[in-house]
Design a protein around this motif. Structure first.
Motif, PDB file in Angstrom:
ATOM      1  N   HIS A  26       0.814  -1.215   0.000  1.00 56.58           N
ATOM      2  CA  HIS A  26       0.000   0.000   0.000  1.00 56.58           C
ATOM      3  C   HIS A  26       0.849   1.268   0.000  1.00 56.58           C
ATOM      4  O   HIS A  26       0.411   2.308  -0.480  1.00 56.58           O
ATOM      5  N   ASN A  27       2.075   1.186   0.508  1.00 50.44           N
ATOM      6  CA  ASN A  27       2.969   2.348   0.525  1.00 50.44           C
ATOM      7  C   ASN A  27       3.986   2.335  -0.614  1.00 50.44           C
ATOM      8  O   ASN A  27       4.839   3.214  -0.681  1.00 50.44           O
ATOM      9  N   ALA A  28       3.896   1.352  -1.462  1.00 49.35           N
ATOM     10  CA  ALA A  28       4.840   1.236  -2.583  1.00 49.35           C
ATOM     11  C   ALA A  28       4.285   2.024  -3.772  1.00 49.35           C
ATOM     12  O   ALA A  28       3.517   1.495  -4.567  1.00 49.35           O
ATOM     13  N   GLN A  29       4.684   3.265  -3.872  1.00 44.89           N
ATOM     14  CA  GLN A  29       4.194   4.090  -4.978  1.00 44.89           C
ATOM     15  C   GLN A  29       4.870   3.681  -6.282  1.00 44.89           C
ATOM     16  O   GLN A  29       6.022   3.269  -6.294  1.00 44.89           O
ATOM     17  N   VAL A  30       4.123   3.840  -7.354  1.00 53.13           N
ATOM     18  CA  VAL A  30       4.662   3.529  -8.675  1.00 53.13           C
ATOM     19  C   VAL A  30       5.909   4.360  -8.936  1.00 53.13           C
ATOM     20  O   VAL A  30       6.897   3.866  -9.500  1.00 53.13           O
ATOM     21  N   SER A  31       5.913   5.611  -8.493  1.00 56.47           N
ATOM     22  CA  SER A  31       7.087   6.469  -8.710  1.00 56.47           C
ATOM     23  C   SER A  31       8.324   5.926  -7.987  1.00 56.47           C
ATOM     24  O   SER A  31       9.436   6.009  -8.498  1.00 56.47           O
ATOM     25  N   ARG A  32       8.119   5.338  -6.822  1.00 58.61           N
ATOM     26  CA  ARG A  32       9.235   4.759  -6.068  1.00 58.61           C
ATOM     27  C   ARG A  32       9.760   3.513  -6.793  1.00 58.61           C
ATOM     28  O   ARG A  32      10.964   3.283  -6.854  1.00 58.61           O
ATOM     29  N   ILE A  33       8.848   2.704  -7.320  1.00 55.04           N
ATOM     30  CA  ILE A  33       9.264   1.524  -8.091  1.00 55.04           C
ATOM     31  C   ILE A  33      10.048   1.969  -9.335  1.00 55.04           C
ATOM     32  O   ILE A  33      11.090   1.401  -9.659  1.00 55.04           O
ATOM     33  N   ALA A  34       9.568   3.010  -9.997  1.00 54.96           N
ATOM     34  CA  ALA A  34      10.253   3.535 -11.188  1.00 54.96           C
ATOM     35  C   ALA A  34      11.658   4.018 -10.837  1.00 54.96           C
ATOM     36  O   ALA A  34      12.622   3.706 -11.548  1.00 54.96           O
ATOM     37  N   ARG A  35      11.770   4.766  -9.731  1.00 52.36           N
ATOM     38  CA  ARG A  35      13.092   5.248  -9.290  1.00 52.36           C
ATOM     39  C   ARG A  35      14.032   4.075  -9.033  1.00 52.36           C
ATOM     40  O   ARG A  35      15.192   4.082  -9.444  1.00 52.36           O
ATOM     41  N   GLU A  36      13.518   3.082  -8.323  1.00 52.09           N
ATOM     42  CA  GLU A  36      14.337   1.904  -7.983  1.00 52.09           C
ATOM     43  C   GLU A  36      14.761   1.157  -9.252  1.00 52.09           C
ATOM     44  O   GLU A  36      15.861   0.618  -9.319  1.00 52.09           O
ATOM     45  N   ALA A  37      13.893   1.128 -10.251  1.00 50.17           N
ATOM     46  CA  ALA A  37      14.189   0.445 -11.519  1.00 50.17           C
ATOM     47  C   ALA A  37      15.023   1.318 -12.458  1.00 50.17           C
ATOM     48  O   ALA A  37      15.463   0.846 -13.512  1.00 50.17           O
ATOM     49  N   ARG A  38      15.177   2.598 -12.096  1.00 53.00           N
ATOM     50  CA  ARG A  38      15.914   3.573 -12.910  1.00 53.00           C
ATOM     51  C   ARG A  38      15.266   3.783 -14.276  1.00 53.00           C
ATOM     52  O   ARG A  38      15.922   3.768 -15.316  1.00 53.00           O
ATOM     53  N   VAL A  39      13.931   3.936 -14.197  1.00 53.99           N
ATOM     54  CA  VAL A  39      13.167   4.267 -15.406  1.00 53.99           C
ATOM     55  C   VAL A  39      12.254   5.434 -15.065  1.00 53.99           C
ATOM     56  O   VAL A  39      12.002   5.722 -13.897  1.00 53.99           O
ATOM     57  N   ALA A  40      11.743   6.077 -16.087  1.00 54.23           N
ATOM     58  CA  ALA A  40      10.785   7.165 -15.875  1.00 54.23           C
ATOM     59  C   ALA A  40       9.457   6.576 -15.393  1.00 54.23           C
ATOM     60  O   ALA A  40       9.109   5.442 -15.735  1.00 54.23           O
ATOM     61  N   ASP A  41       8.729   7.357 -14.601  1.00 49.24           N
ATOM     62  CA  ASP A  41       7.429   6.896 -14.085  1.00 49.24           C
ATOM     63  C   ASP A  41       6.532   6.365 -15.206  1.00 49.24           C
ATOM     64  O   ASP A  41       5.901   5.319 -15.069  1.00 49.24           O
ATOM     65  N   GLY A  42       6.477   7.095 -16.306  1.00 50.65           N
ATOM     66  CA  GLY A  42       5.614   6.718 -17.414  1.00 50.65           C
ATOM     67  C   GLY A  42       5.997   5.397 -18.059  1.00 50.65           C
ATOM     68  O   GLY A  42       5.146   4.725 -18.658  1.00 50.65           O
ATOM     69  N   THR A  43       7.260   5.001 -17.927  1.00 55.28           N
ATOM     70  CA  THR A  43       7.717   3.739 -18.517  1.00 55.28           C
ATOM     71  C   THR A  43       6.964   2.554 -17.902  1.00 55.28           C
ATOM     72  O   THR A  43       6.648   1.582 -18.589  1.00 55.28           O
ATOM     73  N   ILE A  44       6.669   2.650 -16.617  1.00 50.08           N
ATOM     74  CA  ILE A  44       5.942   1.560 -15.955  1.00 50.08           C
ATOM     75  C   ILE A  44       4.602   1.337 -16.640  1.00 50.08           C
ATOM     76  O   ILE A  44       4.178   0.200 -16.856  1.00 50.08           O
ATOM     77  N   TYR A  45       3.956   2.432 -17.032  1.00 49.00           N
ATOM     78  CA  TYR A  45       2.636   2.311 -17.654  1.00 49.00           C
ATOM     79  C   TYR A  45       2.699   1.822 -19.106  1.00 49.00           C
ATOM     80  O   TYR A  45       1.672   1.523 -19.704  1.00 49.00           O
ATOM     81  N   LEU A  46       3.899   1.731 -19.658  1.00 43.98           N
ATOM     82  CA  LEU A  46       4.053   1.103 -20.965  1.00 43.98           C
ATOM     83  C   LEU A  46       3.904  -0.414 -20.852  1.00 43.98           C
ATOM     84  O   LEU A  46       3.520  -1.089 -21.803  1.00 43.98           O
ATOM     85  N   TYR A  47       4.221  -0.935 -19.647  1.00 48.70           N
ATOM     86  CA  TYR A  47       4.197  -2.379 -19.425  1.00 48.70           C
ATOM     87  C   TYR A  47       3.033  -2.855 -18.551  1.00 48.70           C
ATOM     88  O   TYR A  47       2.626  -4.004 -18.638  1.00 48.70           O
ATOM     89  N   PHE A  48       2.550  -1.977 -17.682  1.00 41.88           N
ATOM     90  CA  PHE A  48       1.550  -2.374 -16.690  1.00 41.88           C
ATOM     91  C   PHE A  48       0.391  -1.392 -16.660  1.00 41.88           C
ATOM     92  O   PHE A  48       0.585  -0.195 -16.822  1.00 41.88           O
TER      93      PHE A  48
END
Length: 194
Positions: A26-48
């Motif tokens: 619940h506290n794992a924001q998409v932006s935090r996952i993106a930072r950890e993956a070293r991708v832009a926030d929007g990149t996550i939404y290309l896949y998920f």
């Protein structure tokens, strides 16, 4: 949606495991996952589609490849008793070597919504089918009692392994899961044996 393969996809999945294990789903924001993956926030939404889709995909990828590996190893083993031993050992080995994945699968997935639970059901069914095949084979070969209720045995086996891992996590990994394999296997075999 981009094809679910490649370095960025794998980086997002691995980052999601680390972030969800550390902060909780619940506290794992998409932006935090993106930072950890070293991708832009929007990149996550290309896949998920959303964060739930990340969690379902994480489970499908990590557990799906683990189940495929387990199926391959079990094909090399004839004895249902030895197959059960191997299943227990591989289950504990996988989660002991990746504590973050253990935390996500044991703790965070249980707090998720019904859509996530439905999404992981297909992968989980593959795992439960392996247990069923071991029990059925043991019954056919006369190793296990012929009147066993396969559904009850499956739940006993999976539930016991599940509880052992959850307890291990809740006790801050103070002991080795692999040290428990012999005793658990002995209990299962004596409970199902003739």
């Amino acid at each position: 949606m981009a094809k679910r393969t490649g370095e960025k996809y794998d980086a997002i999945i691995d980052a999601a495991v680390r972030v969800i294990a550390e902060y909780g789903y619940h506290n794992a924001q998409v932006s935090r996952i993106a930072r950890e993956a070293r991708v832009a926030d929007g990149t996550i939404y290309l896949y998920f589609k959303n964060k739930d889709d990340v969690l379902i995909s994480l489970f499908s990828e990590k557990m799906g490849s683990f189940i495929t590996e387990m199926e391959e190893k079990l094909r090399e083993i004839e004895s249902p008793a030895d197959q059960l031993y191997t299943l227990i050992r591989l289950h504990f080995e996988k989660l002991e070597e990746d504590r973050q994945l253990a935390t996500v699968t044991q703790i965070e997935l249980r707090q998720s919504n019904p859509e996530v639970r439905r999404g992981i059901g297909e992968i989980l069914k593959r795992y439960l089918d392996i247990i069923d095949r071991i029990i059925e084979s043991g019954m056919e070969k006369g190793l296990f009692r012929p009147n066993l209720d396969i559904r009850v045995c499956r739940k006993m086996i999976f539930g016991s392994l599940d509880e052992m891992v959850t307890s291990w996590i809740m006790n801050d990994y103070k002991y080795s899961l692999l040290d428990q394999v012999e005793e658990i296997h002995r209990l299962f075999i004596s409970g199902m044996g003739k």
